[in-house]
Motif scaffolding. Sequence first.
Motif, short mmCIF file in Angstrom:
data_model
loop_
_atom_site.label_atom_id
_atom_site.label_comp_id
_atom_site.label_asym_id
_atom_site.label_seq_id
_atom_site.Cartn_x
_atom_site.Cartn_y
_atom_site.Cartn_z
N LYS A 165 -8.25 19.00 -7.98
CA LYS A 165 -6.82 18.85 -7.56
C LYS A 165 -6.49 17.87 -6.29
O LYS A 165 -5.88 17.40 -6.00
CB LYS A 165 -6.26 20.16 -7.22
CG LYS A 165 -4.66 20.56 -7.52
CD LYS A 165 -4.48 21.92 -7.48
CE LYS A 165 -3.14 22.20 -6.70
NZ LYS A 165 -2.77 23.81 -6.58
N ARG A 166 -7.56 18.06 -5.58
CA ARG A 166 -7.83 17.31 -4.13
C ARG A 166 -8.24 16.00 -4.39
O ARG A 166 -7.42 14.95 -3.69
CB ARG A 166 -8.91 18.05 -3.56
CG ARG A 166 -8.96 17.36 -1.99
CD ARG A 166 -9.73 18.08 -1.17
NE ARG A 166 -9.23 17.62 0.17
CZ ARG A 166 -9.24 18.28 1.44
NH1 ARG A 166 -9.54 19.47 1.29
NH2 ARG A 166 -8.83 17.75 2.52
N LEU A 167 -9.02 15.59 -5.39
CA LEU A 167 -9.38 14.29 -5.68
C LEU A 167 -8.65 13.32 -6.52
O LEU A 167 -8.77 12.22 -6.34
CB LEU A 167 -10.98 14.33 -6.22
CG LEU A 167 -11.94 14.60 -5.17
CD1 LEU A 167 -13.35 14.93 -5.89
CD2 LEU A 167 -12.37 13.54 -3.95
N VAL A 168 -8.03 14.02 -7.40
CA VAL A 168 -7.32 13.25 -8.44
C VAL A 168 -5.83 13.03 -7.96
O VAL A 168 -5.03 14.13 -7.59
CB VAL A 168 -6.97 13.93 -9.87
CG1 VAL A 168 -6.34 13.15 -10.84
CG2 VAL A 168 -8.66 14.02 -10.62
N LYS A 169 -5.58 11.76 -7.88
CA LYS A 169 -4.26 11.54 -6.97
C LYS A 169 -3.28 10.89 -7.88
O LYS A 169 -3.89 10.13 -8.63
CB LYS A 169 -4.28 10.60 -5.76
CG LYS A 169 -5.14 11.61 -4.51
CD LYS A 169 -5.56 10.56 -3.45
CE LYS A 169 -6.99 11.08 -2.87
NZ LYS A 169 -7.82 10.03 -2.69
N LYS A 197 4.14 6.28 -12.06
CA LYS A 197 3.22 7.00 -11.41
C LYS A 197 4.19 7.52 -10.37
O LYS A 197 4.95 6.89 -9.61
CB LYS A 197 2.20 6.34 -10.72
CG LYS A 197 1.37 7.32 -10.04
CD LYS A 197 0.67 8.10 -10.71
CE LYS A 197 -0.17 9.43 -10.16
NZ LYS A 197 -1.23 10.18 -10.80
N ARG A 198 4.66 9.02 -10.50
CA ARG A 198 5.19 9.61 -9.39
C ARG A 198 4.45 10.63 -8.52
O ARG A 198 3.24 11.27 -8.97
CB ARG A 198 6.36 10.50 -10.02
CG ARG A 198 7.62 9.84 -10.38
CD ARG A 198 8.52 10.86 -11.13
NE ARG A 198 8.14 11.45 -12.21
CZ ARG A 198 8.04 11.15 -13.52
NH1 ARG A 198 8.67 9.85 -13.70
NH2 ARG A 198 7.52 11.76 -14.43
N PHE A 199 4.69 10.70 -7.19
CA PHE A 199 4.09 11.56 -6.42
C PHE A 199 5.12 12.57 -5.96
O PHE A 199 5.67 12.18 -5.04
CB PHE A 199 3.19 10.75 -5.15
CG PHE A 199 2.18 10.04 -5.68
CD1 PHE A 199 0.96 10.50 -6.14
CD2 PHE A 199 2.37 8.66 -5.78
CE1 PHE A 199 -0.11 9.56 -6.39
CE2 PHE A 199 1.40 7.77 -6.09
CZ PHE A 199 0.30 8.32 -6.30
N GLY A 200 5.38 13.67 -6.62
CA GLY A 200 6.39 14.61 -6.24
C GLY A 200 7.87 13.80 -6.28
O GLY A 200 7.95 13.54 -7.72
N GLU A 201 8.37 13.69 -5.40
CA GLU A 201 9.94 12.95 -5.55
C GLU A 201 9.55 11.62 -5.52
O GLU A 201 10.61 10.90 -5.94
CB GLU A 201 10.67 13.48 -4.39
CG GLU A 201 11.05 15.13 -4.36
CD GLU A 201 11.82 15.13 -5.20
OE1 GLU A 201 13.15 14.80 -5.62
OE2 GLU A 201 11.49 16.15 -6.51
#
Lengths: 262, 303
Positions: free
Chosen positions: A258-262, B12-16
Amino acid sequence: MIIDPQTISWRFVKVWQRNLVTFQRIWKVNFITPLLEPLLFIAAFGLGFAGLLSTIRYAGAEISYTAFIAPALVATAVMNNAFFETTYASFVRMYYQKTFDGMLATPLSIEEIIIAEIVWSATKAAAAATIMLAVLGAFGYVKWPLGLLMIPLAFFGGIAFGAVGLFFTGIIPTIEMFNLPIFLFVTPMFLFSGTFFPVSNLPLWAQPLALAFPLYHLVQLSRLICLGLHETVPVLSVLYLALFSVIFILLALVFMKKRLVK
Amino acid sequence: MADIIEVQHLCKRFGEVTAVDGISFTVGAGEFFGLLGPNGAGKTTTIRMLYGFSPPSRGVIRVFGMDISRDWRRIKARIGVCQQDNTLDPDLTVEQNLILFAGYFSIPRREARARAAELLDFFALANRRSAKVMDLSGGMIRRLTLARALINRPELLILDEPTTGLDPQSRHQVWDRLEKLKASGLSVVLTTHYMEEASRLCDRLIIVDHGKILVDGSPEELTLRHVGRSVIEIGGPDQALRDYLKAHEIAHDDLGQRLLLYTPDGNEISTAVRDNFCHDQCTFRSGSLEDVFLRLTGRELRE
């Protein structure tokens, strides 16, 4: 399914090798602690403490206090080596050196990196235990050849403490905050796992708490190997440590991913 | 030319936050492909998805005809990546860095040694092979990172800002090596903030902003299409010039203290401007990719 079996292969050995090569670069420094630590404890307790407490009653036998703590010293060294490796050292590799980021541009999987970190911490713990064993053996605190079993036991225990350490690395926001699990988890374990006094000396309500500590079980198994004495059922201790390892390996996998995969 | 990268409707989405918003492009075999855009445009995010570091929120990425979400291990074995951050091992020597990295690709030790020697030669690092990474200069670190990215003899090289922070000497040295690699037929994907670098190296490029592709083409095509062959830069433009440009509907950017005029070469307008409005601060130069970039993505600061 938490783990995809395709993501775990023997390739993790390559990451383990990387840690070994780095370790060898400063092996002399790495060997000083396990060499001197037992000497210091034996000097302090064997010489300084002996006047106050010459023998202790453990598992129905009367043994010298130094012989009582010697196996526990090896067990706590296993805990410290493995736990500090997968907390501070892994965090530095992950966050500051970005070693894992580099590895993730190769055919290695995150799972293999995580497994390798845990296996490496156990290897380091076993190496430290081996040196301590040699020192303690020289003073007659280890039964041979049974004492050699301490080496695989150290590896086995190292997996448990390495896994729980890496779990903390997966959730801790900054490196300074490792103080928290050390203060709340490692230090109480160091003091209350039947290391310096038998758990039976604790008040009745506190005894089950000590039994929940993985270090308690590692200490029990260490005494069994070094002294041939035990106050609990050894198989249960083995099973407890195995279960503890499995749970925290899974938790380390989940939270590190969870920490490493962005 | 077969496509070695095929990207379809990638998101690719990071949250909002939507970092990459439905982009599609292809890269042909042997092509030097540029991915340009201001900070936060989604370049690094896109690149990270290309080499399987981040999973896409939506869309498909095929590399060498294989799906990255399924065949990531086989794809990664055939690509080399030079990340933006320095991910070298600071405790190890230059050579150890290469040999251990070769191990991650299961390259046998003897072969790894031979390749490391070859690459250190190519990147002019042979005399520093026993040096610790900690003691290297920024340029050497970047060259070593490039060497490491080539240890598996990749068919595709992915470069995320390979010359950021380098001095001009080191930058030219890196460009020179990249041109040699390009000549050898290696396919390359490059992100950069240096338009000079993109013009010099890229066969084709896309400019992205806010996660979307703005344009696609070769550096020359894009310059011609969006800027023109020549540019006149006029310092301290007066109202008469502004009125003249407005009256004749001439393409320009008014920056207040400076005015950029995009005119076809040898045109009567440029002659007229030269004769009537160029008092002292007037520069005639050819259009560049930097003009294209600034015209398309705006001049306001990002971040």
